[in-house]
Design a protein around this motif. Structure first.
Motif, mmCIF file in Angstrom:
data_model
loop_
_atom_site.group_PDB
_atom_site.id
_atom_site.type_symbol
_atom_site.label_atom_id
_atom_site.label_comp_id
_atom_site.label_asym_id
_atom_site.label_seq_id
_atom_site.Cartn_x
_atom_site.Cartn_y
_atom_site.Cartn_z
ATOM 1 N N ASN A 1 -28.924 -1.951 26.595
ATOM 2 C CA ASN A 1 -29.687 -0.999 27.405
ATOM 3 C C ASN A 1 -30.442 -1.721 28.507
ATOM 4 O O ASN A 1 -30.939 -2.849 28.313
ATOM 5 C CB ASN A 1 -30.735 -0.282 26.548
ATOM 6 N N SER B 1 -34.590 4.131 28.763
ATOM 7 C CA SER B 1 -33.485 4.388 29.692
ATOM 8 C C SER B 1 -33.786 3.936 31.115
ATOM 9 O O SER B 1 -33.017 4.237 32.021
ATOM 10 C CB SER B 1 -33.159 5.887 29.720
ATOM 11 N N GLU C 1 -33.687 6.856 33.232
ATOM 12 C CA GLU C 1 -32.311 7.348 33.461
ATOM 13 C C GLU C 1 -31.773 6.793 34.786
ATOM 14 O O GLU C 1 -31.299 7.516 35.662
ATOM 15 C CB GLU C 1 -32.239 8.877 33.442
ATOM 16 N N GLU D 1 -31.198 13.676 24.939
ATOM 17 C CA GLU D 1 -32.050 12.931 25.871
ATOM 18 C C GLU D 1 -33.438 13.558 25.954
ATOM 19 O O GLU D 1 -34.455 12.855 25.995
ATOM 20 C CB GLU D 1 -31.402 12.895 27.256
#
Length: 402
Positions: free
Chosen positions: A97, A116, A119, A303
């Protein structure tokens, strides 16, 4: 007969006080799902076998009809299949990640701010992973770019390495010290993570992200290790030709490993916002073009759950209803006979921001008949009144043979 599975990743949840004690599935406005539910079997399935982590890898393997106790070899090898990375039997694959950690100088004192990196866009993340490969990659450690924050490390000859790793979405907002790589060979991975901070901190992409008010990717984080998978094909198991419609490498790789044709949809992101309707339209095209079975995976509720964002989770469920199920309901008369199954793979409760192991609700619609045990709603509570499928990997048999 045509078979369609709509996998609403992480949509199941716990009762929420803010929603009057209802779950998001109960509270969200889902008229198209409710319409089907009144003619469907609604029950629960135990997709996470006892002793297994409640990951999407284990759960989706179960939903597709494969016993994790026999076929599970780890998450990242499936992602490697999707990415076209060929693993040798002696290799170890790991998810890499891009994450955002807090700014303390001491690595162990940092907090997991965002698993994330906000994102991060794929175009940006690929440049960052290229820099990581240039600075840290060698004949043993090879980094491969994926989608958004999801990337891959192949540890050449690492199949027998002992490492204990923690998914970053399990520790959102927590200090990372207790969750750093452990085990006999964990230090090798920890050193890569530490060194990544300097490479990423100086990168022009991160400087541009900061200027734009976006979270930077400040570190890499390893988890989801595993070895090369080997699955019998879905066609061998069920005598059905099929496709998989998804935007995440895990499910795409699982589908490819099972012999399903992977379908890419423009605008499908693997994030909260995605091309919901495009996925439904792609599934319909596959069924109309001759496929017997289509598996549609939608990441959005999961998510939202990891982010602890109630508004986003409700929105994602309602988008699935209106844009996915609504599109499919409008096209039902195109098919002489069709079965539809809707279910999450696992819960991703907002209260804990990670996956849990409780059984999930499922709904099976058959165009040939209205089931007398039909429910007025599709949610965790109404599902308690229906059949309970355990072990979960037998649900696919139940769906197809029903």
């Amino acid at each position: 007969m045509k078979y369609l599975v709509i996998l609403t990743d992480g949509a199941a949840d716990y009762p929420i006080e803010e929603l009057g004690g209802q779950t998001p599935l109960q509270y969200a406005k889902t008229p198209f799902i409710d319409e089907l539910a009144r003619r469907s079997i609604v029950g629960k399935a135990a997709t996470i076998p006892e002793g297994f982590p409640p990951g999407s890898d284990v759960a989706n393997l179960s939903v597709l009809g494969y016993d994790p106790a026999i076929y599970y070899t780890g998450r990242s090898p499936l992602e490697a299949v999707s990415m076209g990375v060929e693993l040798k039997d002696e290799d170890l694959a790991l998810r890499c990640n891009l994450v955002t950690l807090s700014g303390e100088k001491d690595y162990a004192a940092k907090t997991m701010s965002d698993y994330s990196a906000g994102e991060i866009e794929t175009a940006d993340s690929r440049q960052l992973i290229a820099a990581i490969q240039s600075g840290l990659g060698d004949e043993i450690f090879v980094f491969h770019p994926g989608i958004s924050y999801r990337h891959l490390l192949v540890w050449k000859g690492g199949f027998d390495k002992e490492v204990l790793l923690t998914p970053p979405h399990d520790i959102s907002g927590q200090k990372i010290a207790a969750f750093l790589p452990r085990g006999r060979n964990g230090d090798a991975l920890l050193q890569l993570m530490r060194k990544s901070v300097e490479i990423l901190g100086d990168h022009s992409i991160n400087k541009s992200l900061l200027t734009a008010g976006h979270e930077p990717a400040t570190s890499i984080w390893f988890w989801g290790e595993g070895r090369k998978p080997s699955l019998p094909s879905f066609a061998e198991k069920y005598s059905l030709r099929g496709s998989v419609v998804c935007a995440v490498d895990l499910v795409r790789g699982l589908g490819i490993s099972a012999g399903l044709t992977p379908i890419t949809v423009e605008g499908a992101t693997g994030g909260v916002k995605t091309n919901f309707k495009g996925k439904a339209e792609a599934a319909l095209r596959e069924l109309e073009s001759g496929q017997d079975f289509v598996f549609v995976h939608i990441e959005s509720p999961d998510e939202s759950g990891h982010q602890g964002n109630l508004d986003n989770k409700l929105w994602s469920i309602e988008q699935i209803d209106s844009q996915v199920i609504g599109t499919i309901v409008a096209a039902l008369d195109r098919f002489e006979e069709i079965k539809i199954m809707i279910l999450p793979d696992h819960p991703t409760p907002l209260a804990i921001k990670t996956h849990s192991s409780e059984p999930v609700p499922f709904m099976i619609y058959d165009s040939r008949r209205a089931f007398t045990e039909g429910s007025s709603m599709f949610d965790e509570v109404h599902a308690e009144k229906g059949p309970f499928i355990d072990p979960g990997h037998t649900l696919m048999d139940y769906f197809i043979r029903l």
